[in-house]
Design an enzyme around this catalytic site. Structure first.
Site, PDB file in Angstrom:
ATOM      1  N   SER A  34       0.834  -1.192   0.000  1.00 55.97           N
ATOM      2  CA  SER A  34       0.000   0.000   0.000  1.00 55.97           C
ATOM      3  C   SER A  34       0.873   1.248   0.000  1.00 55.97           C
ATOM      4  O   SER A  34       1.774   1.378   0.837  1.00 55.97           O
ATOM      5  CB  SER A  34      -0.886  -0.009   1.253  1.00 55.97           C
ATOM      6  OG  SER A  34      -1.437   1.267   1.436  1.00 55.97           O
ATOM      7  N   GLU A  44      19.951  -0.316   7.016  1.00 54.62           N
ATOM      8  CA  GLU A  44      20.899   0.105   5.987  1.00 54.62           C
ATOM      9  C   GLU A  44      22.278  -0.492   6.155  1.00 54.62           C
ATOM     10  O   GLU A  44      23.147  -0.279   5.332  1.00 54.62           O
ATOM     11  CB  GLU A  44      20.986   1.626   6.020  1.00 54.62           C
ATOM     12  CG  GLU A  44      19.604   2.253   6.068  1.00 54.62           C
ATOM     13  CD  GLU A  44      19.575   3.698   5.646  1.00 54.62           C
ATOM     14  OE1 GLU A  44      20.354   4.465   6.204  1.00 54.62           O
ATOM     15  OE2 GLU A  44      18.767   4.039   4.763  1.00 54.62           O
ATOM     16  N   ALA A  45      22.484  -1.215   7.254  1.00 51.45           N
ATOM     17  CA  ALA A  45      23.792  -1.839   7.472  1.00 51.45           C
ATOM     18  C   ALA A  45      23.604  -3.349   7.415  1.00 51.45           C
ATOM     19  O   ALA A  45      22.633  -3.877   7.958  1.00 51.45           O
ATOM     20  CB  ALA A  45      24.347  -1.434   8.828  1.00 51.45           C
ATOM     21  N   LYS A  73      31.372  -2.145   3.814  1.00 53.02           N
ATOM     22  CA  LYS A  73      31.423  -2.248   5.277  1.00 53.02           C
ATOM     23  C   LYS A  73      32.347  -3.395   5.661  1.00 53.02           C
ATOM     24  O   LYS A  73      32.161  -4.524   5.210  1.00 53.02           O
ATOM     25  CB  LYS A  73      29.997  -2.497   5.795  1.00 53.02           C
ATOM     26  CG  LYS A  73      29.950  -2.841   7.270  1.00 53.02           C
ATOM     27  CD  LYS A  73      28.521  -2.972   7.773  1.00 53.02           C
ATOM     28  CE  LYS A  73      28.517  -3.512   9.192  1.00 53.02           C
ATOM     29  NZ  LYS A  73      27.183  -3.744   9.722  1.00 53.02           N
ATOM     30  N   LEU A 328      10.110  -8.092   9.615  1.00 55.61           N
ATOM     31  CA  LEU A 328       9.719  -7.610  10.948  1.00 55.61           C
ATOM     32  C   LEU A 328       8.486  -8.331  11.486  1.00 55.61           C
ATOM     33  O   LEU A 328       8.298  -8.416  12.701  1.00 55.61           O
ATOM     34  CB  LEU A 328       9.463  -6.098  10.884  1.00 55.61           C
ATOM     35  CG  LEU A 328      10.693  -5.258  10.485  1.00 55.61           C
ATOM     36  CD1 LEU A 328      10.306  -3.801  10.271  1.00 55.61           C
ATOM     37  CD2 LEU A 328      11.791  -5.363  11.536  1.00 55.61           C
ATOM     38  N   GLU A 337      23.936  -5.675  15.601  1.00 57.63           N
ATOM     39  CA  GLU A 337      24.878  -6.421  14.758  1.00 57.63           C
ATOM     40  C   GLU A 337      24.338  -6.546  13.325  1.00 57.63           C
ATOM     41  O   GLU A 337      24.712  -7.454  12.599  1.00 57.63           O
ATOM     42  CB  GLU A 337      25.164  -7.796  15.364  1.00 57.63           C
ATOM     43  CG  GLU A 337      26.104  -7.759  16.575  1.00 57.63           C
ATOM     44  CD  GLU A 337      27.597  -7.636  16.199  1.00 57.63           C
ATOM     45  OE1 GLU A 337      27.912  -7.725  15.011  1.00 57.63           O
ATOM     46  OE2 GLU A 337      28.412  -7.444  17.109  1.00 57.63           O
ATOM     47  N   THR A 339      21.567  -7.564  11.872  1.00 58.17           N
ATOM     48  CA  THR A 339      21.180  -8.936  11.529  1.00 58.17           C
ATOM     49  C   THR A 339      19.803  -9.083  10.883  1.00 58.17           C
ATOM     50  O   THR A 339      19.476 -10.164  10.402  1.00 58.17           O
ATOM     51  CB  THR A 339      21.215  -9.815  12.798  1.00 58.17           C
ATOM     52  OG1 THR A 339      20.617  -9.089  13.867  1.00 58.17           O
ATOM     53  CG2 THR A 339      22.621 -10.199  13.157  1.00 58.17           C
TER      54      THR A 339
HETATM   55  C1  FAD Z   1      15.364   1.129  14.333  1.00 57.70           C
HETATM   56  C2  FAD Z   1      15.659   0.054  13.348  1.00 57.70           C
HETATM   57  C3  FAD Z   1      16.916  -0.009  12.744  1.00 57.70           C
HETATM   58  C4  FAD Z   1      17.211  -1.047  11.851  1.00 57.70           C
HETATM   59  N1  FAD Z   1      18.465  -1.151  11.322  1.00 57.70           N
HETATM   60  C5  FAD Z   1      18.784  -2.225  10.578  1.00 57.70           C
HETATM   61  C6  FAD Z   1      20.083  -2.408  10.051  1.00 57.70           C
HETATM   62  O1  FAD Z   1      20.972  -1.571  10.207  1.00 57.70           O
HETATM   63  N2  FAD Z   1      20.326  -3.528   9.353  1.00 57.70           N
HETATM   64  C7  FAD Z   1      19.369  -4.462   9.113  1.00 57.70           C
HETATM   65  O2  FAD Z   1      19.671  -5.499   8.507  1.00 57.70           O
HETATM   66  N3  FAD Z   1      18.121  -4.276   9.537  1.00 57.70           N
HETATM   67  C8  FAD Z   1      17.798  -3.201  10.268  1.00 57.70           C
HETATM   68  N4  FAD Z   1      16.524  -3.038  10.705  1.00 57.70           N
HETATM   69  C9  FAD Z   1      15.484  -3.956  10.277  1.00 57.70           C
HETATM   70  C10 FAD Z   1      15.042  -3.636   8.850  1.00 57.70           C
HETATM   71  O3  FAD Z   1      14.651  -2.294   8.755  1.00 57.70           O
HETATM   72  C11 FAD Z   1      13.888  -4.555   8.468  1.00 57.70           C
HETATM   73  O4  FAD Z   1      14.237  -5.878   8.730  1.00 57.70           O
HETATM   74  C12 FAD Z   1      13.604  -4.445   7.006  1.00 57.70           C
HETATM   75  O5  FAD Z   1      13.435  -3.124   6.624  1.00 57.70           O
HETATM   76  C13 FAD Z   1      12.410  -5.252   6.642  1.00 57.70           C
HETATM   77  O6  FAD Z   1      11.213  -4.615   7.008  1.00 57.70           O
HETATM   78  P1  FAD Z   1       9.884  -5.246   6.450  1.00 57.70           P
HETATM   79  O7  FAD Z   1       9.949  -5.262   4.973  1.00 57.70           O
HETATM   80  O8  FAD Z   1       9.642  -6.521   7.140  1.00 57.70           O
HETATM   81  O9  FAD Z   1       8.749  -4.226   6.950  1.00 57.70           O
HETATM   82  P2  FAD Z   1       8.362  -2.746   6.434  1.00 57.70           P
HETATM   83  O10 FAD Z   1       9.510  -2.017   5.896  1.00 57.70           O
HETATM   84  O11 FAD Z   1       7.620  -2.124   7.566  1.00 57.70           O
HETATM   85  O12 FAD Z   1       7.356  -2.988   5.237  1.00 57.70           O
HETATM   86  C14 FAD Z   1       6.005  -3.347   5.455  1.00 57.70           C
HETATM   87  C15 FAD Z   1       5.251  -3.353   4.151  1.00 57.70           C
HETATM   88  O13 FAD Z   1       3.947  -3.831   4.399  1.00 57.70           O
HETATM   89  C16 FAD Z   1       3.003  -3.015   3.730  1.00 57.70           C
HETATM   90  N5  FAD Z   1       1.736  -3.014   4.473  1.00 57.70           N
HETATM   91  C17 FAD Z   1       1.556  -2.956   5.814  1.00 57.70           C
HETATM   92  N6  FAD Z   1       0.225  -2.940   6.098  1.00 57.70           N
HETATM   93  C18 FAD Z   1      -0.429  -3.018   4.900  1.00 57.70           C
HETATM   94  C19 FAD Z   1      -1.797  -3.051   4.534  1.00 57.70           C
HETATM   95  N7  FAD Z   1      -2.791  -2.999   5.437  1.00 57.70           N
HETATM   96  N8  FAD Z   1      -2.090  -3.147   3.221  1.00 57.70           N
HETATM   97  C20 FAD Z   1      -1.111  -3.205   2.286  1.00 57.70           C
HETATM   98  N9  FAD Z   1       0.183  -3.180   2.576  1.00 57.70           N
HETATM   99  C21 FAD Z   1       0.525  -3.081   3.873  1.00 57.70           C
HETATM  100  C22 FAD Z   1       3.628  -1.619   3.707  1.00 57.70           C
HETATM  101  O14 FAD Z   1       3.097  -0.836   2.652  1.00 57.70           O
HETATM  102  C23 FAD Z   1       5.083  -1.988   3.481  1.00 57.70           C
HETATM  103  O15 FAD Z   1       5.313  -2.104   2.092  1.00 57.70           O
HETATM  104  C24 FAD Z   1      16.211  -1.995  11.550  1.00 57.70           C
HETATM  105  C25 FAD Z   1      14.940  -1.878  12.107  1.00 57.70           C
HETATM  106  C26 FAD Z   1      14.657  -0.869  12.999  1.00 57.70           C
HETATM  107  C27 FAD Z   1      13.283  -0.786  13.592  1.00 57.70           C
END
Ligand code: FAD
Length: 491
Positions: A34, A44-45, A73, A328, A337, A339
């Site tokens: 969405s 980003e790391a 890195k 997540l 780290e 991860t």
């Molecule tokens: C503070 C922080 C720092 C981080 N730093 C690192 C790092 O340095 N290195 C690393 O490896 N990882 C890091 N991470 C983790 C990393 O950001 C995530 O593992 C990665 O971005 C994956 O996120 P995701 O795709 O699971 O979720 P998100 O990026 O949250 O994506 C969720 C998706 O679901 C969709 N969605 C949600 N609800 C709906 C709905 N109702 N209808 C349609 N679509 C929907 C959204 O549109 C979006 O596209 C960090 C996380 C945090 C919180």
């Protein structure tokens, strides 16, 4: 099968691209995201295995670095974890040269006992290169059999997702933009049948992958799978992120700087530095954290600080019925780290290895969940170690020092303290060199070393340590500047 991926953040597009590459001929892959729900926007790391992930996707490294504003890195520098002002690095790659079955640190410990005053990191090529802002593609050290540099990347997470989206769509992944308003399950089996979009469209599927981020729309929202909360071990539950203008030179390592109630990251990219403060809300307010971050970035801020709340832990079953959670939605370990993206990568690999037929096989589902649990727990232990063996004196850090820890970690610490032994358990992500550096970097030195380190005479020992240190420092000095490599790759 109709495979439906929900979510288009890093995890959604990493999953879509790899499934398209490996099983895309046999299955139709659809991704729903969405535009009204933002991605988490950080992450980003990375750690070295991501280079392999990109390679399997056929990604050209120079093109990737260019399009994601990436940098290389070589490790993570931990500043102030042992005590304020003290710095050490978890450098990737090997250290020194092992003595048969005994790790190099035993030889180094024997040298120390014999009065040879040297630093463990004198023998790490990655460390020597990182601290001198050097980088190169060096699988082995020239004229030796010693391993060379091992690298990961820093990159802009949004650009990486776009890059993978393009690749996925070229390979036939169908992207649907729309807000999912409900998840529809079968009345008896409870399996997911479809998702309904706000537009009224219904998208049916046989197998669903929940990449919806912390919302965990499918695995928790619909299937109520449950969550194991690890905040008693890892109480940081908040982060504030704010990029700033880039600072030269672009260093080839991540910084992790301890503060009174958590730590701060600095991630150097080509177009900016990523900054964020991870903190425990019990010991620091949101306002205090925002203020602290604003005054602790080393360039002009680019945008407003963004607050993110999280709960450390893991989904009790990462595969439940016909749904696998990746990213997540499957659990979260703070990014100390780097991860999380690796956990996405390894979940995808595990899923491909156990790719289901329409009829799910319970034994396979159980095995997937067993392996995921072990992987999360081992990384959890490694992260807890950094907190447990800190040498700081603020209330947050005192609490971390005194807290009970998982038995698995307590055993690892005792074993290292008393014998210098570290076992990398089967398939464990972090290497012995990784554990050693955190132990020794934070002040835990074994009370004895392995008997194999005694196989050299004192003269041989001195010569070996001297030669290794000269090789590492000389090799690093001859490498190109990291920024020159970036300039060459991006012109
Ligand atoms: C503070 C922080 C720092 C981080 N730093 C690192 C790092 O340095 N290195 C690393 O490896 N990882 C890091 N991470 C983790 C990393 O950001 C995530 O593992 C990665 O971005 C994956 O996120 P995701 O795709 O699971 O979720 P998100 O990026 O949250 O994506 C969720 C998706 O679901 C969709 N969605 C949600 N609800 C709906 C709905 N109702 N209808 C349609 N679509 C929907 C959204 O549109 C979006 O596209 C960090 C996380 C945090 C919180």
């Amino acid at each position: 099968m109709n495979v439906v991926i929900v979510g288009g953040g890093s995890s959604g597009w990493m999953t879509a691209s790899m499934l398209a590459r490996l099983v895309g001929k046999q299955h139709q892959i659809t991704l729903i995201e969405s535009d009204d729900v933002a991605t988490v926007g950080v992450g980003e790391a990375t750690i070295p295995p991501i280079a392999y992930f990109n390679k399997v996707l056929g990604i050209n490294e120079a093109d990737f670095i260019k399009k994601t504003q990436g940098s290389f890195k070589l490790g993570i520098e931990f500043d102030g974890w042992k005590q304020a002002g003290h710095v050490y690095m978890h450098a990737f790659g090997r250290i020194g040269k092992d003595m048969g079955m005994a790790g190099f640190h035993h030889t180094w410990l024997r040298g120390k006992a014999a009065g040879i005053d040297s630093d463990l990191w004198d023998y790490s090529l990655n460390y020597q290169a990182a601290k001198n802002n050097k980088f190169g593609f060096l699988p082995t050290i020239p004229n030796t059999k010693l391993p060379g540099l091992v690298h990961a990347y820093h990159f802009d997470a949004g650009l990486y997702a776009n890059y993978l989206r393009e690749l996925s769509e070229e390979m036939g992944v169908v992207r649907i933009e729309g807000f999912i308003s409900s998840v529809n399950t079968a009345p008896v089996s409870g399996f997911i049948e479809s998702v309904s979009l706000q537009s009224g469209d219904v998208i049916e599927g046989d197998f669903f992958i929940d990449c919806s981020g912390f919302r965990a729309l499918l695995i928790e929202g619909a299937l109520k799978t449950g969550y194991e909360d690890w905040r008693h071990w890892l109480p940081c539950d908040s982060a504030v992120a704010m990029p700033c203008e880039r600072v030269d030179p672009i260093i080839p390592y991540t910084k992790s700087i301890a503060h009174k109630a958590g730590w701060q990251w600095r991630i150097p990219l080509q177009h900016r530095t990523g900054n964020g403060l991870v903190f425990a809300s019990e010991f620091m307010t949101d306002e205090e954290a925002i203020e602290y971050l604003k005054t602790n970035v080393d360039g002009k801020p680019l945008g407003e600080p963004r607050l993110i709340k999280f709960k450390t832990g893991r989904r009790t079953k990462q595969w439940h019925k016909n749904c696998v959670a990746i990213g997540l939605s499957s659990g979260f370990l703070e990014p100390l780290e780097s991860t999380s993206l690796h956990l996405v990568q390894s979940a995808i690999v595990r899923l491909v290895k156990m790719f289901p037929h329409k009829q799910m096989n319970e034994v396979q589902v159980d095995e997937y969940n067993r392996q995921s649990k072990i992987e999360f727990e081992r990384i959890r232990d490694f992260i807890i170690l950094h907190y447990k063996v800190n040498g700081r004196d603020e209330p947050f850090w005192q609490r971390m020092k005194d807290m009970p820890i998982p038995d698995s970690l307590a055993l690892k610490i005792r074993l290292f303290e008393q014998t210098g032994t570290i076992f990398r358990e089967q398939d464990e992500l972090f290497t012995e060199a990784g554990w050693q550096q955190v132990f020794i970097g934070q002040g835990i030195e074994p009370s004895c070393y392995h008997t194999l380190a005694d196989s050299l005479s004192e003269g041989q020992l001195e010569e070996l340590l001297q030669n290794l240190s000269t090789i590492m420092q000389g090799t690093a000095a001859r490498l190109p500047e990291h920024s020159d490599i970036l300039a060459q790759m991006t012109k």
